[in-house]
Design a protein around this motif. Structure first.
Motif, PDB file in Angstrom:
ATOM      1  N   ILE A  23      44.526  37.743  33.700  1.00 45.40           N
ATOM      2  CA  ILE A  23      45.547  37.229  34.610  1.00 45.40           C
ATOM      3  C   ILE A  23      46.078  38.389  35.447  1.00 45.40           C
ATOM      4  O   ILE A  23      46.413  39.448  34.917  1.00 45.40           O
ATOM      5  N   GLY A  24      46.120  38.167  36.755  1.00 52.88           N
ATOM      6  CA  GLY A  24      46.670  39.152  37.670  1.00 52.88           C
ATOM      7  C   GLY A  24      47.798  38.528  38.475  1.00 52.88           C
ATOM      8  O   GLY A  24      48.176  37.382  38.259  1.00 52.88           O
ATOM      9  N   GLU A  25      48.302  39.273  39.431  1.00 50.66           N
ATOM     10  CA  GLU A  25      49.429  38.787  40.224  1.00 50.66           C
ATOM     11  C   GLU A  25      49.077  37.560  41.053  1.00 50.66           C
ATOM     12  O   GLU A  25      49.884  36.655  41.223  1.00 50.66           O
ATOM     13  N   HIS A  26      47.848  37.493  41.566  1.00 49.91           N
ATOM     14  CA  HIS A  26      47.455  36.390  42.450  1.00 49.91           C
ATOM     15  C   HIS A  26      46.212  35.641  41.972  1.00 49.91           C
ATOM     16  O   HIS A  26      45.583  34.927  42.757  1.00 49.91           O
ATOM     17  N   PHE A  27      45.833  35.813  40.730  1.00 48.98           N
ATOM     18  CA  PHE A  27      44.639  35.138  40.221  1.00 48.98           C
ATOM     19  C   PHE A  27      44.750  34.920  38.714  1.00 48.98           C
ATOM     20  O   PHE A  27      45.571  35.539  38.037  1.00 48.98           O
ATOM     21  N   HIS A  46      46.292  23.850  40.818  1.00 50.28           N
ATOM     22  CA  HIS A  46      47.228  24.098  41.913  1.00 50.28           C
ATOM     23  C   HIS A  46      46.736  25.181  42.883  1.00 50.28           C
ATOM     24  O   HIS A  46      47.377  25.432  43.895  1.00 50.28           O
ATOM     25  N   HIS A  47      45.605  25.799  42.552  1.00 51.20           N
ATOM     26  CA  HIS A  47      45.012  26.839  43.409  1.00 51.20           C
ATOM     27  C   HIS A  47      43.522  26.560  43.548  1.00 51.20           C
ATOM     28  O   HIS A  47      42.926  25.940  42.666  1.00 51.20           O
ATOM     29  N   PRO A  48      42.887  27.009  44.634  1.00 57.45           N
ATOM     30  CA  PRO A  48      41.428  26.883  44.724  1.00 57.45           C
ATOM     31  C   PRO A  48      40.796  27.533  43.492  1.00 57.45           C
ATOM     32  O   PRO A  48      41.239  28.595  43.042  1.00 57.45           O
ATOM     33  N   THR A  49      39.784  26.873  42.958  1.00 58.32           N
ATOM     34  CA  THR A  49      39.176  27.295  41.696  1.00 58.32           C
ATOM     35  C   THR A  49      37.665  27.253  41.808  1.00 58.32           C
ATOM     36  O   THR A  49      37.108  26.402  42.499  1.00 58.32           O
ATOM     37  N   LYS A  50      37.003  28.152  41.108  1.00 57.07           N
ATOM     38  CA  LYS A  50      35.551  28.083  40.975  1.00 57.07           C
ATOM     39  C   LYS A  50      35.237  27.923  39.494  1.00 57.07           C
ATOM     40  O   LYS A  50      35.775  28.642  38.657  1.00 57.07           O
ATOM     41  N   LEU A  51      34.396  26.946  39.190  1.00 59.26           N
ATOM     42  CA  LEU A  51      33.961  26.684  37.820  1.00 59.26           C
ATOM     43  C   LEU A  51      32.539  27.219  37.675  1.00 59.26           C
ATOM     44  O   LEU A  51      31.677  26.896  38.490  1.00 59.26           O
ATOM     45  N   LEU A  52      32.296  28.010  36.650  1.00 64.36           N
ATOM     46  CA  LEU A  52      30.973  28.553  36.342  1.00 64.36           C
ATOM     47  C   LEU A  52      30.626  28.177  34.909  1.00 64.36           C
ATOM     48  O   LEU A  52      31.431  28.409  33.997  1.00 64.36           O
TER      49      LEU A  52
END
Length: 98
Positions: A23-27, A46-52
């Motif tokens: 976990i970071g400040e913006h991700f 609530h944020h754009p997400t990429k699923l891998l």
């Protein structure tokens, strides 16, 4: 050790197991483990997400589309889009948000 912890918890869990990986400040990076047949019901990010898909075989459902994803397949998840994920076999997915 995060993946090992998830796999251990899955031995007795009746639902998918999620853990924060980084976990970071913006991700945020999350890991989800599934046993075959488990489902993460409709929800929104609530944020754009990429699923891998790290391992396994899952069905990603969003709106009127179902996408089958196997190991190393990926999909973009728009912010606020209702979606669900179901496991066709034991699976581990990585989500990056932000």
């Amino acid at each position: 050790m995060t993946i090992k912890e998830i796999k251990k918890q899955l031995e007795t869990s009746k639902k998918p197991v999620a853990k924060a990986f980084h976990i970071g400040e913006h991700f945020k990076v999350l890991l989800f483990g599934f046993r075959k047949g488990m489902k993460l019901e409709d929800h929104k990010a609530h944020h754009p997400t990429k699923l891998l898909v790290l391992e396994g075989d899952v069905i990603y459902h969003q709106g009127k589309k179902d996408i089958r994803l196997k190991q190393h397949d990926e999909v973009e998840i728009p912010a606020e889009a209702p979606h669900s994920v179901g496991a066709l076999e034991d699976s581990m997915i990585l989500l990056t948000q932000g």
